[in-house]
Write a protein that holds these residues in place. Structure first.
Motif, PDB file in Angstrom:
ATOM      1  N   VAL A  69      -1.310 -10.157  -2.249  1.00 45.24           N
ATOM      2  CA  VAL A  69      -0.579  -8.984  -1.787  1.00 45.24           C
ATOM      3  C   VAL A  69       0.262  -8.516  -2.969  1.00 45.24           C
ATOM      4  CG1 VAL A  69       1.113  -8.133  -0.124  1.00 45.24           C
ATOM      5  CG2 VAL A  69      -0.499  -9.905   0.558  1.00 45.24           C
ATOM      6  N   THR A  70       0.266  -7.228  -3.213  1.00 42.70           N
ATOM      7  CA  THR A  70       1.047  -6.710  -4.339  1.00 42.70           C
ATOM      8  C   THR A  70       2.533  -6.745  -4.006  1.00 42.70           C
ATOM      9  OG1 THR A  70       1.043  -4.420  -3.581  1.00 42.70           O
ATOM     10  CG2 THR A  70      -0.845  -5.137  -4.947  1.00 42.70           C
ATOM     11  N   ASN A  71       3.336  -6.659  -5.024  1.00 46.28           N
ATOM     12  CA  ASN A  71       4.779  -6.621  -4.837  1.00 46.28           C
ATOM     13  C   ASN A  71       5.173  -5.396  -4.006  1.00 46.28           C
ATOM     14  OD1 ASN A  71       7.499  -7.653  -5.455  1.00 46.28           O
ATOM     15  ND2 ASN A  71       7.709  -5.693  -6.500  1.00 46.28           N
ATOM     16  N   ALA A  72       4.525  -4.281  -4.254  1.00 42.42           N
ATOM     17  CA  ALA A  72       4.830  -3.062  -3.493  1.00 42.42           C
ATOM     18  C   ALA A  72       4.537  -3.271  -2.007  1.00 42.42           C
ATOM     19  CB  ALA A  72       4.012  -1.892  -4.032  1.00 42.42           C
ATOM     20  N   ASP A  73       3.439  -3.972  -1.709  1.00 44.76           N
ATOM     21  CA  ASP A  73       3.107  -4.250  -0.306  1.00 44.76           C
ATOM     22  C   ASP A  73       4.153  -5.174   0.329  1.00 44.76           C
ATOM     23  OD1 ASP A  73       0.812  -2.707  -0.467  1.00 44.76           O
ATOM     24  OD2 ASP A  73      -0.518  -4.430  -0.823  1.00 44.76           O
ATOM     25  N   VAL A  74       4.577  -6.176  -0.404  1.00 48.53           N
ATOM     26  CA  VAL A  74       5.598  -7.095   0.113  1.00 48.53           C
ATOM     27  C   VAL A  74       6.895  -6.343   0.385  1.00 48.53           C
ATOM     28  CG1 VAL A  74       7.056  -9.091  -0.472  1.00 48.53           C
ATOM     29  CG2 VAL A  74       4.605  -9.143  -0.983  1.00 48.53           C
TER      30      VAL A  74
END
Length: 98
Positions: free
Chosen positions: A73-78
């Motif tokens: 999961v990307t940081n933006a998604d988190v």
């Protein structure tokens, strides 16, 4: 069963030796016993550090394998998930009168 003993000779500054001998005498403990305890403690700390490094290496290996397999999961998604969760919690708290 008797354990054989080995002699361990080391060089130290006279002030360090004198302070150590005074501290062991004040504690009414033989200096050799304290040195053995220090050595055992050092060995145990090194063993724990080595186990922790191996644990971290395994975690990194698993994480890299997951990344390479596209399981991440990307940081933006988190961040987006955290914001959404925070909004839900704040709404629930407001509805509960908190």
């Amino acid at each position: 069963m008797s354990a054989s003993k080995a002699v361990f000779t080391m060089k130290l500054e006279p002030e360090l030796r004198d302070s150590f001998m005074a501290a062991t005498a004040a504690a009414d403990r033989p200096a050799s016993q304290v040195v053995r305890e220090l050595m055992r403690d050092y060995i145990e700390r090194q063993r724990q550090a080595q186990e922790y490094r191996a644990y971290l290496d395994r975690k990194v290996e698993v994480a890299r394998a997951q990344r390479d397999a596209g399981q991440y999961v990307t940081n933006a998604d988190v961040e987006a998930q955290a914001i959404a969760r925070r909004e839900v919690l704040l709404r629930q708290a407001k509805e509960a009168g908190l």
